[in-house]
Design a protein around this motif. Structure first.
Motif, PDB file in Angstrom:
ATOM      1  N   LYS A  41       0.830  -1.211   0.000  1.00  0.00           N
ATOM      2  CA  LYS A  41       0.000   0.000   0.000  1.00  0.00           C
ATOM      3  C   LYS A  41       0.861   1.255   0.000  1.00  0.00           C
ATOM      4  CE  LYS A  41      -3.500   2.385   2.760  1.00  0.00           C
ATOM      5  NZ  LYS A  41      -4.299   2.339   4.008  1.00  0.00           N
ATOM      6  N   ASP A  42       1.947   1.235   0.766  1.00  0.00           N
ATOM      7  CA  ASP A  42       2.848   2.383   0.855  1.00  0.00           C
ATOM      8  C   ASP A  42       4.041   2.256  -0.087  1.00  0.00           C
ATOM      9  OD1 ASP A  42       1.226   3.438   2.839  1.00  0.00           O
ATOM     10  OD2 ASP A  42       2.322   2.427   4.438  1.00  0.00           O
ATOM     11  N   LYS A  43       4.071   1.203  -0.907  1.00  0.00           N
ATOM     12  CA  LYS A  43       5.143   0.983  -1.877  1.00  0.00           C
ATOM     13  C   LYS A  43       6.508   0.973  -1.199  1.00  0.00           C
ATOM     14  CE  LYS A  43       2.500   3.034  -5.662  1.00  0.00           C
ATOM     15  NZ  LYS A  43       2.438   4.086  -6.710  1.00  0.00           N
ATOM     16  N   ARG A  44       6.611   0.186  -0.129  1.00  0.00           N
ATOM     17  CA  ARG A  44       7.866   0.099   0.623  1.00  0.00           C
ATOM     18  C   ARG A  44       8.510  -1.255   0.393  1.00  0.00           C
ATOM     19  NH1 ARG A  44       7.136   0.706   6.431  1.00  0.00           N
ATOM     20  NH2 ARG A  44       5.064  -0.187   6.156  1.00  0.00           N
ATOM     21  N   GLY A  45       9.670  -1.248  -0.243  1.00  0.00           N
ATOM     22  CA  GLY A  45      10.385  -2.482  -0.507  1.00  0.00           C
ATOM     23  C   GLY A  45      11.169  -2.958   0.703  1.00  0.00           C
ATOM     24  N   ILE A  46      11.418  -4.270   0.758  1.00  0.00           N
ATOM     25  CA  ILE A  46      12.201  -4.882   1.830  1.00  0.00           C
ATOM     26  C   ILE A  46      13.658  -4.903   1.402  1.00  0.00           C
ATOM     27  CG2 ILE A  46      12.529  -6.980   3.182  1.00  0.00           C
ATOM     28  CD1 ILE A  46       9.559  -7.604   2.580  1.00  0.00           C
ATOM     29  N   LEU A  47      14.545  -4.519   2.307  1.00  0.00           N
ATOM     30  CA  LEU A  47      15.976  -4.511   2.018  1.00  0.00           C
ATOM     31  C   LEU A  47      16.550  -5.902   2.239  1.00  0.00           C
ATOM     32  CD1 LEU A  47      18.418  -2.675   1.290  1.00  0.00           C
ATOM     33  CD2 LEU A  47      18.803  -2.431   3.746  1.00  0.00           C
ATOM     34  N   MET A  48      17.181  -6.450   1.208  1.00  0.00           N
ATOM     35  CA  MET A  48      17.752  -7.791   1.303  1.00  0.00           C
ATOM     36  C   MET A  48      19.190  -7.786   0.794  1.00  0.00           C
ATOM     37  SD  MET A  48      14.523 -10.243   0.294  1.00  0.00           S
ATOM     38  CE  MET A  48      15.129 -11.501   1.424  1.00  0.00           C
ATOM     39  N   THR A  49      19.933  -8.825   1.148  1.00  0.00           N
ATOM     40  CA  THR A  49      21.299  -8.988   0.658  1.00  0.00           C
ATOM     41  C   THR A  49      21.305 -10.107  -0.382  1.00  0.00           C
ATOM     42  OG1 THR A  49      21.780 -10.519   2.449  1.00  0.00           O
ATOM     43  CG2 THR A  49      22.272  -8.216   2.848  1.00  0.00           C
ATOM     44  N   TRP A  50      22.472 -10.461  -0.891  1.00  0.00           N
ATOM     45  CA  TRP A  50      22.567 -11.597  -1.807  1.00  0.00           C
ATOM     46  C   TRP A  50      21.831 -12.768  -1.180  1.00  0.00           C
ATOM     47  CZ3 TRP A  50      24.210 -12.066  -6.696  1.00  0.00           C
ATOM     48  CH2 TRP A  50      25.021 -11.051  -7.230  1.00  0.00           C
ATOM     49  N   THR A  51      20.811 -13.272  -1.833  1.00  0.00           N
ATOM     50  CA  THR A  51      19.929 -14.243  -1.199  1.00  0.00           C
ATOM     51  C   THR A  51      19.614 -15.399  -2.139  1.00  0.00           C
ATOM     52  OG1 THR A  51      17.725 -14.517  -0.210  1.00  0.00           O
ATOM     53  CG2 THR A  51      17.934 -12.899  -1.959  1.00  0.00           C
ATOM     54  N   ARG A  52      19.257 -16.515  -1.570  1.00  0.00           N
ATOM     55  CA  ARG A  52      18.827 -17.657  -2.377  1.00  0.00           C
ATOM     56  C   ARG A  52      17.368 -17.469  -2.791  1.00  0.00           C
ATOM     57  NH1 ARG A  52      20.078 -23.484  -0.197  1.00  0.00           N
ATOM     58  NH2 ARG A  52      19.351 -22.789   1.848  1.00  0.00           N
ATOM     59  N   PRO A  53      17.027 -17.738  -4.037  1.00  0.00           N
ATOM     60  CA  PRO A  53      15.625 -17.652  -4.446  1.00  0.00           C
ATOM     61  C   PRO A  53      14.801 -18.786  -3.844  1.00  0.00           C
ATOM     62  CG  PRO A  53      16.970 -18.466  -6.256  1.00  0.00           C
ATOM     63  CD  PRO A  53      17.921 -18.080  -5.157  1.00  0.00           C
ATOM     64  N   VAL A  54      13.507 -18.558  -3.751  1.00  0.00           N
ATOM     65  CA  VAL A  54      12.588 -19.525  -3.141  1.00  0.00           C
ATOM     66  C   VAL A  54      11.533 -19.889  -4.186  1.00  0.00           C
ATOM     67  CG1 VAL A  54      11.011 -19.977  -1.242  1.00  0.00           C
ATOM     68  CG2 VAL A  54      12.970 -18.475  -0.880  1.00  0.00           C
ATOM     69  N   TYR A  55      11.644 -21.085  -4.781  1.00  0.00           N
ATOM     70  CA  TYR A  55      10.781 -21.489  -5.878  1.00  0.00           C
ATOM     71  C   TYR A  55       9.649 -22.395  -5.384  1.00  0.00           C
ATOM     72  CZ  TYR A  55      14.793 -20.082  -8.770  1.00  0.00           C
ATOM     73  OH  TYR A  55      15.825 -19.387  -9.337  1.00  0.00           O
ATOM     74  N   GLN A  56       8.582 -22.441  -6.181  1.00  0.00           N
ATOM     75  CA  GLN A  56       7.517 -23.416  -5.960  1.00  0.00           C
ATOM     76  C   GLN A  56       7.781 -24.662  -6.814  1.00  0.00           C
ATOM     77  OE1 GLN A  56       3.637 -22.300  -7.417  1.00  0.00           O
ATOM     78  NE2 GLN A  56       2.587 -23.800  -6.133  1.00  0.00           N
TER      79      GLN A  56
END
Length: 497
Positions: free
Chosen positions: A338-353
């Motif tokens: 709603k407020d268009k606020r992104g989460i700050l992340m570092t080099w991360t592993r993707p999470v697939y279905q």
């Protein structure tokens, strides 16, 4: 001489009586209107803010919590009004006045100045076993024997960046967390629940400290802030847990947190975690390194963690860190989206279905929470959009207490640093994601998933040269009062003549 006719009265006796009667009736009508307006205002009053960005305009979530009160809640502002926390006191008093106005029947706010009312203050401290506490400025919220204490130091966020950069000589308050903490505390004491969370340890996980708050070295990636969110904002007790030997996941565990293990889980430990999840457990899995839980998540819950780390150069904040670009519709993410606020992340592993499992009837429901933009890139330079956070649930029954096995819920991330102490304190969206995720995992009421955030403290700075400051000082001290005095003297001289 002709006699002068006597003047006839302008009003006859009847006309005078009629005028008097009309005046009396008008006065009674006006009085009746005043009485009726006051009666309606007393029972059906409405408060509204003229300022578009009013500092103490209550959110919809807070209003719902206040309207749900059926028992009396007492809020004691235990402060020295003119002490070193004077600014926090002013913000606290103004905000809690709005709370009381929203529900004056069941919410009662009182000020206890411990410097003036020493006897009453000592009695309250003794009653709530707070006599040994060093910090005396706090807010105490009580309801039916349940109490929550919110200290002044926790009511504000601080901007240390300007201080460290040398732009400011003092550490200034940047945001006020009153509504976030007060609403959570009021809900906790008026709707008490017994919640218990465990942090798994024994494999190099990020350290939350001790439940008693004892001082210990948390290392570079402490989780004390996440533990504080559990205790202060979610009202959940927590402890650390090792699954070695004969230890099983305790029966009172309503949330298990696996925070960045750096070693492999033993097969017996994986089996215990799998049994806990199958029996309606809740898991926050933050897995930046392979640890042995990957097969469990893939085979039973349809989640596959990638082996290559990814980033998003298009939204890079610093080398290796970036903002999530895509926030999916979900109760965890809706307040952030709603407020268009992104989460700050570092080099991360993707999470697939794992898509073939999703087609099986009754299979766990997988939902992407956040992803990179289409310019996401992995270590092999492959470009695309990568899923970063995912939520999984199965067999959840709405409205059923989670402690009785009302289905399984899991939140999975291929990163753990995005919820460590430094990031949670400096990046507001990460703090909110942590709170919203835990609320969803614990299946707390919907009103607690709408997201309350700290309100920024707005400062307006006026910079003046020494000459400008001197001119303004004498303008207010001499020129303006002198002008008024001179004008009054001219009027007096004119009237004399």
């Amino acid at each position: 001489m002709p006699q002068t006719a006597e003047p006839k009265p302008s009003f006859s006796r009847a006309q005078r009586w009629q005028g008097a009667l009309n005046t009396a009736v008008a006065a009674c009508a006006a009085l009746a209107l005043v009485v009726m307006v006051n009666y309606l205002a007393g029972g059906y009053f409405t408060r509204f803010h003229l300022a578009r960005d009013a500092a103490f305009k209550l959110s919809r979530q807070t209003k719902i919590v206040l309207e749900s009160l059926t028992n009396d809640v007492t809020v004691t502002i235990f402060f020295q009004p003119n002490g070193h926390n004077e600014e926090v006191y002013g913000l606290t008093r103004s905000l809690l006045n709005e709370y009381q106005s929203a529900n004056p029947r069941h919410l009662h706010v009182k000020l206890l100045d411990y410097t003036r009312l020493a006897g009453e203050a000592k009695e309250l401290l003794t009653k709530h076993k707070l006599a040994e506490v060093q910090e005396k400025d706090f807010v105490l919220i009580e309801c039916d024997g349940h109490a929550k204490v919110i200290y002044a130091r926790d009511l504000a966020d601080y901007n240390v960046n300007d201080y460290l950069a040398g732009h400011s000589k003092v550490i200034r308050r940047s945001a006020f967390k009153g509504e976030l903490l007060f609403t959570s505390a009021i809900f906790a004491v008026s709707h008490p629940q017994s919640l218990k969370t465990y942090f798994l340890y024994g494999h190099g996980e990020n350290n939350p400290g001790t439940p008693a708050g004892e001082q210990e070295d948390l290392g570079n990636f402490g989780y004390a802030k996440l533990a504080a969110i559990l205790k202060e904002e979610i009202d959940s007790d927590w402890d650390r847990l090792a699954l070695t030997g004969t230890n099983d996941v305790p029966r009172d565990c309503q949330l298990l947190i696996v925070a960045g293990p750096k070693g492999e889980f033993l097969p017996g430990e994986v089996t215990k975690i799998g049994a806990y999840l199958k029996n309606g457990g809740r898991l926050l899995a933050l897995l930046p390194e392979p640890c042995g839980l990957e097969n469990l998540l893939a085979q039973q819950w349809g989640v596959r963690l990638g082996t290559n780390r990814v980033a998003d150069p298009s939204l890079s904040e610093s080398p290796g860190s970036f903002l999530t670009a895509k926030l999916a519709p979900h109760r965890i993410m809706d307040p952030l989206a709603k407020d268009k606020r992104g989460i700050l992340m570092t080099w991360t592993r993707p999470v697939y279905q794992i898509t073939n499992q999703a087609k099986i009837p009754g299979a766990p429901e997988y939902q992407i929470l956040a992803a990179t933009s289409d310019q996401g890139i992995d270590v092999n330079k492959r470009v695309g959009s990568y899923p970063l956070l995912a939520a999984v649930e199965q067999g959840v029954i709405p409205g059923v207490d989670t402690s009785h096995g009302a289905g399984t819920r899991i939140v999975v991330a291929g990163d753990s640093l995005f919820l460590d102490d430094q990031v949670i304190q400096s990046w507001e969206a990460n703090h909110d994601f942590a709170e919203l995720s835990i609320n969803w995992l614990l299946q707390r009421p919907q009103i607690m998933l709408e997201g309350l955030v700290p309100q920024p403290i707005k400062e307006y700075k006026l910079y003046l040269t020494h000459a400008q400051s001197f001119s303004i000082r004498w303008l207010f001290l001499a020129a303006m009062p002198g002008s008024i005095l001179a004008l009054g003297g001219l009027v007096w001289l004119r009237r004399r003549h």
